[in-house]
Design a protein around this motif. Sequence first.
Motif, PDB file in Angstrom:
ATOM      1  N   LEU A 338     -62.506 -22.027 122.658  1.00  0.00           N
ATOM      2  CA  LEU A 338     -63.818 -21.482 122.989  1.00  0.00           C
ATOM      3  C   LEU A 338     -64.844 -22.235 123.815  1.00  0.00           C
ATOM      4  CD1 LEU A 338     -65.136 -19.671 119.794  1.00  0.00           C
ATOM      5  CD2 LEU A 338     -63.354 -18.615 121.831  1.00  0.00           C
ATOM      6  N   ALA A 339     -65.295 -21.781 124.761  1.00  0.00           N
ATOM      7  CA  ALA A 339     -66.056 -22.350 125.764  1.00  0.00           C
ATOM      8  C   ALA A 339     -67.332 -22.669 125.160  1.00  0.00           C
ATOM      9  CB  ALA A 339     -66.392 -21.933 127.115  1.00  0.00           C
ATOM     10  N   ASP A 340     -68.460 -23.486 125.833  1.00  0.00           N
ATOM     11  CA  ASP A 340     -69.720 -23.644 125.188  1.00  0.00           C
ATOM     12  C   ASP A 340     -70.576 -22.360 125.812  1.00  0.00           C
ATOM     13  OD1 ASP A 340     -69.014 -24.751 127.886  1.00  0.00           O
ATOM     14  OD2 ASP A 340     -71.078 -25.387 128.130  1.00  0.00           O
ATOM     15  N   PHE A 341     -71.411 -21.895 124.902  1.00  0.00           N
ATOM     16  CA  PHE A 341     -72.102 -20.583 125.037  1.00  0.00           C
ATOM     17  C   PHE A 341     -73.386 -20.697 124.149  1.00  0.00           C
ATOM     18  CE2 PHE A 341     -72.982 -16.129 123.325  1.00  0.00           C
ATOM     19  CZ  PHE A 341     -73.540 -15.896 124.597  1.00  0.00           C
ATOM     20  N   GLY A 342     -74.549 -20.173 124.942  1.00  0.00           N
ATOM     21  CA  GLY A 342     -75.557 -19.707 123.945  1.00  0.00           C
ATOM     22  C   GLY A 342     -76.711 -20.868 124.437  1.00  0.00           C
ATOM     23  N   LYS A 343     -77.713 -20.813 123.325  1.00  0.00           N
ATOM     24  CA  LYS A 343     -78.734 -21.904 123.280  1.00  0.00           C
ATOM     25  C   LYS A 343     -78.503 -23.220 123.115  1.00  0.00           C
ATOM     26  CE  LYS A 343     -83.565 -22.397 121.729  1.00  0.00           C
ATOM     27  NZ  LYS A 343     -84.666 -21.948 120.774  1.00  0.00           N
ATOM     28  N   GLU A 344     -78.846 -24.277 123.897  1.00  0.00           N
ATOM     29  CA  GLU A 344     -78.582 -25.569 123.131  1.00  0.00           C
ATOM     30  C   GLU A 344     -79.667 -25.826 122.245  1.00  0.00           C
ATOM     31  OE1 GLU A 344     -79.330 -28.098 126.817  1.00  0.00           O
ATOM     32  OE2 GLU A 344     -77.299 -27.392 127.671  1.00  0.00           O
ATOM     33  N   ILE A 345     -79.173 -26.650 121.283  1.00  0.00           N
ATOM     34  CA  ILE A 345     -79.996 -26.810 120.123  1.00  0.00           C
ATOM     35  C   ILE A 345     -80.717 -28.200 120.087  1.00  0.00           C
ATOM     36  CG2 ILE A 345     -78.431 -25.526 118.593  1.00  0.00           C
ATOM     37  CD1 ILE A 345     -77.216 -28.185 117.645  1.00  0.00           C
ATOM     38  N   ILE A 375     -62.262 -26.439 127.016  1.00  0.00           N
ATOM     39  CA  ILE A 375     -63.101 -26.024 128.239  1.00  0.00           C
ATOM     40  C   ILE A 375     -64.379 -26.044 127.579  1.00  0.00           C
ATOM     41  CG2 ILE A 375     -61.602 -24.784 129.359  1.00  0.00           C
ATOM     42  CD1 ILE A 375     -62.977 -22.305 128.421  1.00  0.00           C
ATOM     43  N   ILE A 376     -64.694 -27.120 126.945  1.00  0.00           N
ATOM     44  CA  ILE A 376     -66.153 -27.183 126.205  1.00  0.00           C
ATOM     45  C   ILE A 376     -67.241 -27.528 127.338  1.00  0.00           C
ATOM     46  CG2 ILE A 376     -66.023 -29.587 125.778  1.00  0.00           C
ATOM     47  CD1 ILE A 376     -67.639 -26.939 123.440  1.00  0.00           C
ATOM     48  N   ASP A 377     -66.754 -28.061 128.416  1.00  0.00           N
ATOM     49  CA  ASP A 377     -67.631 -28.248 129.649  1.00  0.00           C
ATOM     50  C   ASP A 377     -67.674 -26.885 130.651  1.00  0.00           C
ATOM     51  OD1 ASP A 377     -64.858 -28.617 130.344  1.00  0.00           O
ATOM     52  OD2 ASP A 377     -65.568 -29.709 132.244  1.00  0.00           O
ATOM     53  N   SER A 394     -56.342 -23.673 135.701  1.00  0.00           N
ATOM     54  CA  SER A 394     -55.449 -24.986 136.056  1.00  0.00           C
ATOM     55  C   SER A 394     -55.433 -26.048 134.935  1.00  0.00           C
ATOM     56  CB  SER A 394     -56.583 -25.827 137.103  1.00  0.00           C
ATOM     57  OG  SER A 394     -56.121 -26.975 137.143  1.00  0.00           O
ATOM     58  N   ARG A 395     -56.103 -26.045 133.978  1.00  0.00           N
ATOM     59  CA  ARG A 395     -56.049 -26.881 132.796  1.00  0.00           C
ATOM     60  C   ARG A 395     -55.092 -26.240 131.959  1.00  0.00           C
ATOM     61  NH1 ARG A 395     -62.164 -28.475 131.050  1.00  0.00           N
ATOM     62  NH2 ARG A 395     -62.818 -29.550 132.949  1.00  0.00           N
ATOM     63  N   LEU A 396     -55.050 -24.888 131.826  1.00  0.00           N
ATOM     64  CA  LEU A 396     -54.035 -24.120 131.072  1.00  0.00           C
ATOM     65  C   LEU A 396     -52.637 -24.266 131.439  1.00  0.00           C
ATOM     66  CD1 LEU A 396     -53.641 -22.367 128.421  1.00  0.00           C
ATOM     67  CD2 LEU A 396     -54.256 -20.378 129.971  1.00  0.00           C
ATOM     68  N   THR A 505     -61.966 -33.464 123.104  1.00  0.00           N
ATOM     69  CA  THR A 505     -61.816 -32.132 122.016  1.00  0.00           C
ATOM     70  C   THR A 505     -62.893 -32.411 121.086  1.00  0.00           C
ATOM     71  OG1 THR A 505     -59.292 -32.200 122.358  1.00  0.00           O
ATOM     72  CG2 THR A 505     -60.352 -30.936 120.350  1.00  0.00           C
ATOM     73  N   PRO A 506     -63.843 -31.574 120.797  1.00  0.00           N
ATOM     74  CA  PRO A 506     -64.812 -31.457 119.778  1.00  0.00           C
ATOM     75  C   PRO A 506     -64.284 -31.644 118.511  1.00  0.00           C
ATOM     76  CG  PRO A 506     -65.365 -29.800 121.107  1.00  0.00           C
ATOM     77  CD  PRO A 506     -63.821 -30.212 121.635  1.00  0.00           C
ATOM     78  N   PHE A 507     -64.918 -32.550 117.564  1.00  0.00           N
ATOM     79  CA  PHE A 507     -64.346 -32.994 116.259  1.00  0.00           C
ATOM     80  C   PHE A 507     -65.314 -33.212 115.242  1.00  0.00           C
ATOM     81  CE2 PHE A 507     -64.674 -37.181 118.329  1.00  0.00           C
ATOM     82  CZ  PHE A 507     -65.026 -37.671 117.336  1.00  0.00           C
ATOM     83  N   ARG A 508     -65.042 -33.387 114.189  1.00  0.00           N
ATOM     84  CA  ARG A 508     -65.718 -33.883 113.164  1.00  0.00           C
ATOM     85  C   ARG A 508     -64.959 -34.517 112.125  1.00  0.00           C
ATOM     86  NH1 ARG A 508     -66.986 -29.632 108.038  1.00  0.00           N
ATOM     87  NH2 ARG A 508     -65.059 -28.700 108.283  1.00  0.00           N
ATOM     88  N   THR A 509     -65.462 -35.782 111.735  1.00  0.00           N
ATOM     89  CA  THR A 509     -64.588 -36.773 110.671  1.00  0.00           C
ATOM     90  C   THR A 509     -64.782 -36.356 109.386  1.00  0.00           C
ATOM     91  OG1 THR A 509     -66.599 -38.258 110.597  1.00  0.00           O
ATOM     92  CG2 THR A 509     -64.962 -38.721 112.283  1.00  0.00           C
TER      93      THR A 509
END
Length: 521
Positions: A338-345, A375-377, A394-396, A505-509
């Motif tokens: 999923l891409a970025d979308f919506g309001k920035e927090i 495609i977070i950017d 292209s990335r795909l 890639t977005p992540f959390r530890t």
Amino acid sequence: MKRVTPSRQLIVFVRITVMLLTCLSMQAFAEVHLPNMFSDHMILQREQENPVWGTDRPNQKIEVSIAGESVSTVADAEGKWRVRLPALPAGGPHAIKVAGSSTTTIKDVLVGEVWFCSGQSNMQWPVEKTYGADVEIAAANQPKIRLLSVTQHGTSIPQDDIKGQWQVCSPQTVSEFSAVGYYYGQFLHQALGVPVGLIDNSWGGSTAEAWLPRSALEASGDYDEMLELWDEQVENFDPAEFEAYKKRYQAWAKGGYKGPAMEWYRTVHPVNGQITPANIYNGMVHPLKGYGIRGVIWYQGESNRARAEQYRQLFPTLVEQWRKEWNQGDFPFYWVQLADFGKEIDEPADDEWAELREAQTIAFDELSNAGQTVIIDLGEGRDIHPRNKKTVASRLARWPLANDYGFDMACQSPRYKAMEIVGSKVRITLDHVSAEGLWSFDTHEVIGFSISGADKEFVWAKARIIDGSTVEIWSDTVEKPVAVRYGWAQNPKVNLFDRNGLPLTPFRTDDWPMLSSGRVK
């Protein structure tokens, strides 16, 4: 006037006569029949046997020939038949001749690479609505790219055919075709020099469970509650109430979404819409299963974002089930995160979209012969349908070029690998970074990290690149850090890439409780 009632004997006689005439008519006009996907301008997958199937008279001998080769079979008691054409190299055009009680010929058949392009609205999004569409459409004279658009059809009954036929790619046929699908195929065609066939089988707003057969969901045992809730909704469906709500929703949307929030999914028909379990599978996948393909590209997840925990199992189930249905082994399955979308927090927080992206990454780790495109950017805060589809494609396209076609190129975005706490700072080691290392796009400042202590309260963090694959993260307000997150928001501000231009890639530890835990529908 006295009503004249026909005798029971007369009724029986008429019925028998109609049945006999019907049978005679069927025998007189029976002919070989092929589903719509076997049409002029089609493409067969190269270097593998390709199934072809159809119907004719019961017990009718069927012979199918192409390029000097022929195979034969006999239709079963219901008139159904299936053969497997011999493997052919890329090329053509050929003709496929099918001879049974009648003869039909499929013309202008090419052999090359066939890809199934599926998902929801971001896969469905057409070429004509992307950036640079006028130039792309004008340049779409690509006679060796063939396009098949599957008409959207949701139903509880498995279908045997689709609406839609193959077309030659041209400025006249490409504009309404899937942009991600077309640009992906364009890259492959130019790189490989062989014909490419693209099957656009997508439906905006669709849920993952709608693309799965009911039997697979039932066999899992993990979706019983969801299925029960859907069965109740279908059983209690009130058409008048549905239409009234839909009109109120449309007025609310037209008025700028002001006032109490309304639920979009209640405007989707529960009986034949695209979010009911198994509906799309029955109408759009079942008829096509088995058609020779190289693999699948997928762009979906927005409609499951509130159930990310469930998606961790649901999405891999879909991939494995489709592979089983096709009976073609573990064919490649590549998807777009999923891409970025919506309001920035303003401040870090838990987020459903971030959890869904994590679920997609978990699926990547669990599945074989799979790939995830980050495609977070590339998203747009004001539009859930980012229009830069060519960069997405292209990335795909890196995935099949590297994994399936032997090109020496990177395909995977950098990934979190390990964490080390050094005093009040955290060092993150990343994997799959290009040899040239990491770089922060646009500014020297690395943006996108947050950090937390044992209190689980995240704050924005400072970060710096230490070496080619290591980043150091800290905050002056967190003395004893225990966890780090990156890109953890619906629309995060991030800027860390490798030198291939692939975003981290977005992540959390941490593995702390999710917002979506326990949600089933």
